[in-house]
Design a protein around this motif. Structure first.
Motif, mmCIF file in Angstrom:
data_model
loop_
_atom_site.group_PDB
_atom_site.id
_atom_site.type_symbol
_atom_site.label_atom_id
_atom_site.label_comp_id
_atom_site.label_asym_id
_atom_site.label_seq_id
_atom_site.Cartn_x
_atom_site.Cartn_y
_atom_site.Cartn_z
ATOM 1 N N THR A 238 59.850 8.997 -38.714
ATOM 2 C CA THR A 238 58.889 9.641 -37.809
ATOM 3 C C THR A 238 59.184 11.132 -37.700
ATOM 4 O O THR A 238 60.331 11.565 -37.814
ATOM 5 C CB THR A 238 58.958 9.006 -36.409
ATOM 6 O OG1 THR A 238 60.304 9.106 -35.907
ATOM 7 C CG2 THR A 238 58.558 7.543 -36.466
ATOM 8 N N TYR A 239 58.120 11.906 -37.484
ATOM 9 C CA TYR A 239 58.279 13.350 -37.353
ATOM 10 C C TYR A 239 59.055 13.692 -36.085
ATOM 11 O O TYR A 239 58.914 13.037 -35.052
ATOM 12 C CB TYR A 239 56.906 14.019 -37.296
ATOM 13 C CG TYR A 239 56.169 14.055 -38.610
ATOM 14 C CD1 TYR A 239 56.608 14.873 -39.641
ATOM 15 C CD2 TYR A 239 55.039 13.278 -38.809
ATOM 16 C CE1 TYR A 239 55.935 14.926 -40.850
ATOM 17 C CE2 TYR A 239 54.349 13.316 -40.012
ATOM 18 C CZ TYR A 239 54.809 14.140 -41.035
ATOM 19 O OH TYR A 239 54.137 14.177 -42.229
ATOM 20 N N GLY A 240 59.855 14.746 -36.202
ATOM 21 C CA GLY A 240 60.621 15.229 -35.072
ATOM 22 C C GLY A 240 61.421 16.450 -35.471
ATOM 23 O O GLY A 240 61.237 17.001 -36.571
ATOM 24 N N ALA A 303 57.998 21.143 -32.675
ATOM 25 C CA ALA A 303 57.069 20.982 -31.547
ATOM 26 C C ALA A 303 55.697 20.687 -32.132
ATOM 27 O O ALA A 303 55.447 20.977 -33.314
ATOM 28 C CB ALA A 303 57.035 22.255 -30.689
ATOM 29 N N PRO A 304 54.802 20.087 -31.358
ATOM 30 C CA PRO A 304 53.459 19.798 -31.876
ATOM 31 C C PRO A 304 52.825 21.043 -32.505
ATOM 32 O O PRO A 304 52.768 22.101 -31.871
ATOM 33 C CB PRO A 304 52.693 19.325 -30.642
ATOM 34 C CG PRO A 304 53.757 18.737 -29.762
ATOM 35 C CD PRO A 304 54.958 19.596 -29.963
ATOM 36 N N GLY A 305 52.414 20.905 -33.763
ATOM 37 C CA GLY A 305 51.801 22.028 -34.453
ATOM 38 C C GLY A 305 52.789 22.943 -35.148
ATOM 39 O O GLY A 305 52.383 23.857 -35.880
ATOM 40 N N ASP A 306 54.073 22.738 -34.933
ATOM 41 C CA ASP A 306 55.116 23.583 -35.538
ATOM 42 C C ASP A 306 55.813 22.788 -36.638
ATOM 43 O O ASP A 306 56.912 22.263 -36.457
ATOM 44 C CB ASP A 306 56.109 24.029 -34.474
ATOM 45 C CG ASP A 306 57.147 24.997 -35.025
ATOM 46 O OD1 ASP A 306 56.965 25.474 -36.160
ATOM 47 O OD2 ASP A 306 58.148 25.257 -34.324
ATOM 48 N N THR A 307 55.177 22.680 -37.799
ATOM 49 C CA THR A 307 55.686 21.892 -38.921
ATOM 50 C C THR A 307 56.355 22.810 -39.940
ATOM 51 O O THR A 307 55.770 23.818 -40.361
ATOM 52 C CB THR A 307 54.547 21.112 -39.603
ATOM 53 O OG1 THR A 307 53.933 20.250 -38.644
ATOM 54 C CG2 THR A 307 55.078 20.292 -40.767
ATOM 55 N N THR A 308 57.586 22.466 -40.313
ATOM 56 C CA THR A 308 58.354 23.269 -41.267
ATOM 57 C C THR A 308 58.765 22.410 -42.445
ATOM 58 O O THR A 308 59.430 21.385 -42.274
ATOM 59 C CB THR A 308 59.608 23.860 -40.612
ATOM 60 O OG1 THR A 308 59.240 24.651 -39.486
ATOM 61 C CG2 THR A 308 60.384 24.716 -41.598
ATOM 62 N N TYR A 309 58.358 22.829 -43.656
ATOM 63 C CA TYR A 309 58.803 22.161 -44.882
ATOM 64 C C TYR A 309 60.031 22.875 -45.417
ATOM 65 O O TYR A 309 60.108 24.112 -45.374
ATOM 66 C CB TYR A 309 57.687 22.137 -45.921
ATOM 67 C CG TYR A 309 56.595 21.153 -45.586
ATOM 68 C CD1 TYR A 309 56.651 19.842 -46.043
ATOM 69 C CD2 TYR A 309 55.510 21.532 -44.786
ATOM 70 C CE1 TYR A 309 55.657 18.924 -45.717
ATOM 71 C CE2 TYR A 309 54.514 20.625 -44.457
ATOM 72 C CZ TYR A 309 54.600 19.322 -44.922
ATOM 73 O OH TYR A 309 53.626 18.416 -44.587
ATOM 74 N N GLN A 310 60.976 22.117 -45.928
ATOM 75 C CA GLN A 310 62.223 22.686 -46.428
ATOM 76 C C GLN A 310 62.543 22.128 -47.808
ATOM 77 O O GLN A 310 62.226 20.965 -48.120
ATOM 78 C CB GLN A 310 63.381 22.370 -45.474
ATOM 79 C CG GLN A 310 63.252 23.020 -44.098
ATOM 80 C CD GLN A 310 64.457 22.703 -43.219
ATOM 81 O OE1 GLN A 310 64.490 21.691 -42.547
ATOM 82 N NE2 GLN A 310 65.442 23.576 -43.233
ATOM 83 N N ASN A 311 63.170 22.965 -48.623
ATOM 84 C CA ASN A 311 63.621 22.515 -49.930
ATOM 85 C C ASN A 311 64.860 21.632 -49.784
ATOM 86 O O ASN A 311 65.643 21.795 -48.843
ATOM 87 C CB ASN A 311 63.963 23.705 -50.825
ATOM 88 C CG ASN A 311 62.767 24.616 -51.050
ATOM 89 O OD1 ASN A 311 61.618 24.190 -50.910
ATOM 90 N ND2 ASN A 311 63.034 25.861 -51.390
#
Length: 473
Positions: A238-240, A303-311
């Motif tokens: 789950t996202y977090g 946080a809601p709307g604050d999505t960060t993708y990482q390598n």
């Protein structure tokens, strides 16, 4: 499988065995499998340790079949909260198959090599698929581990081999692609199989690769098409605020592994696999380095709307030694020391228990900590080392085998752990017939945890005692 199919399969195996025996009568004295029997002898001078059918007179073209079975008898002190079929259990005893495999491979021509592996893993009374609310099928565990075709660019030389398919050719470290039939200890350090059963198939991936040996350098590089986490067969993360494998997007993975071999060259026949110990047959001293990298492989939502993708960026450096001490007596030593930097994204952590003997966890305990699980994978740094000593040949008399005691340790500083993780293991191999028949008694000591906010703090330690019987041909 129908009765007819079983009969066909048994007949095929009998034919392979017949061909292997028949071939011994036409091998020349240069054949490394042994010289043919003399007229005065009714049987070969040496035992045959393989099922092999030569495709030409010299034996340079061949096809082989191998079989491996590793049976475990295990007593485990359960982590707190462990349940087995809905009953609390302070400890467990289980019988299981850690690995049951068959390999089919061969040099079909001067330039064409084929490798296939089929089998199952972690098959105990829970079958790795127990579902407390629905029925599961205990008869679906076997699958293809490898299916690879390889082309040798230079005839009869291993300078450059190009291959593709489902393969264990991996970067990062030698233990990311281990030859499990020849490992020195009971098991490999599974943390080095970094994405196991998340975006791969039991460490195997669909890849295009190049590998070879040029002078002292042994290398392999691969372009990999990883599986999405949605096909892992387990509940999706789950996202977090803690990184998980990305549920959106698909990017290729790049990986490489390089060894500088100071003395003897390591085995290079099967794609990717690294021998655990040669039991004094070779003088190996290597420096090694490897990496795995994938763009936007991980994601977190602070946080809601604050999505960060990482390598995902993983790399290691290590040294490996496996060499005879006294050739006349047959004594030898095995040692490894490696440093791993494992960046799966901010605060990534995954608990795992090998062939976990627990089916569930009582409420109020950290998720995934049942049975023998510990935080095996995480963002941070790991030091792993092992040492083993092979005692003299025929320690118990001619043909009765010898012993090889060992120790190994995994020390990890992961971001979400309040203290350094320490996994400590001692064990003893009884090598009845080298790796072809051996008993291993192994004791592992591990910590268990409770959650404090977003982190895990150790609360005590538990142990696991395992007896393994390995048969390999």
């Amino acid at each position: 499988m129908t009765i007819l199919a079983k009969s066909v399969w048994l007949s095929a195996l009998l034919m392979i065995g017949h061909f292997a025996v028949a071939q011994s009568s036409i091998r020349t004295s240069s054949d490394t499998l042994g010289t043919p029997p003399t007229a005065a002898s009714a049987k070969p001078d040496v035992d045959k340790n393989e099922l092999r059918y030569n495709l030409n007179t010299s034996g340079s073209h061949f096809f082989k079949v191998t079989f491996l079975n590793q049976t475990w008898l295990r007593f485990n002190q359960s982590n707190p909260g462990t349940t087995v079929i809905q009953e609390p259990k302070d400890n467990t005893f289980d019988i299981g198959l850690r690995r049951t495999r068959m390999q089919l491979f061969g040099q079909i021509s001067d330039r064409v090599f084929l490798y296939i592996q089929f089998g199952l893993n972690n098959f105990n009374y829970l079958n790795g698929g127990f579902n407390p609310t629905a029925s599961s099928n205990r008869k679906i565990q076997a699958f293809f581990h490898d299916a690879v075709g390889e082309y040798l660019v230079f005839k009869n030389k291993n300078y450059l081999n190009i291959g593709g398919g489902l393969t264990i050719v991996n970067g990062l470290s030698r233990f990311s692609a281990p030859s499990v039939a020849t490992i020195m200890s009971l098991d490999v350090p599974v943390f080095a199989q970094a994405t196991v059963d998340q975006t791969d198939e039991f460490s195997r991936k669909l890849s295009l690769y190049a590998r070879g040996q040029i002078g002292h350098l042994d290398y392999r590089v691969a372009l990999t098409d990883p599986f999405p986490i949605q096909t892992s067969g387990t509940a999706l993360p789950t996202y977090g605020p803690n990184a998980i494998y990305a549920l959106k997007g698909h990017h290729k993975q790049f990986q490489g592994f390089f060894m500088w071999q100071f003395f003897d060259k390591e085995a290079h026949q099967t794609p990717g696999y690294n021998t655990g110990t040669y039991l004094g047959a070779k003088k190996i001293v290597n420096f090694e380095a490897g990496f795995i990298t994938q763009k936007n492989a991980m994601v977190r939502v602070d946080a809601p709307g604050d999505t960060t993708y990482q390598n995902m960026n993983l790399w290691s450096v290590a040294s490996f030694l496996d060499m005879p001490i006294n050739r006349e007596k047959g004594t030898a030593v095995n040692a490894y020391l490696g440093y791993f930097h494992t960046d799966y994204g901010k605060n990534y952590l995954r608990f795992n228990g090998i062939m976990n003997p627990a089916s569930g966890l009582a409420s109020g305990y950290p998720a995934g900590t049942q049975g023998n699980a510990f935080p095996m994978f995480g963002t941070g740094n790991v030091v792993y080392g092992q040492f083993g000593y092979l005692l003299k040949r025929d320690l118990f008399g001619p043909g009765n085998g010898t012993l090889m005691p060992y120790v190994h340790a995994q020390l990890a500083n992961y971001q979400r752990l309040t203290k350094t993780l320490g996994i400590y293991t001692v064990g003893l191999n009884y090598l009845i017939k080298g790796h072809n028949g051996k008993l291993t008694l192994d004791y592992q000591n591990r910590p268990y945890y409770e959650t404090i906010g977003n982190q895990y703090a150790p609360q005590g330690r538990r142990g696991q005692l395992t007896l393994q019987y390995q048969v390999f041909i």
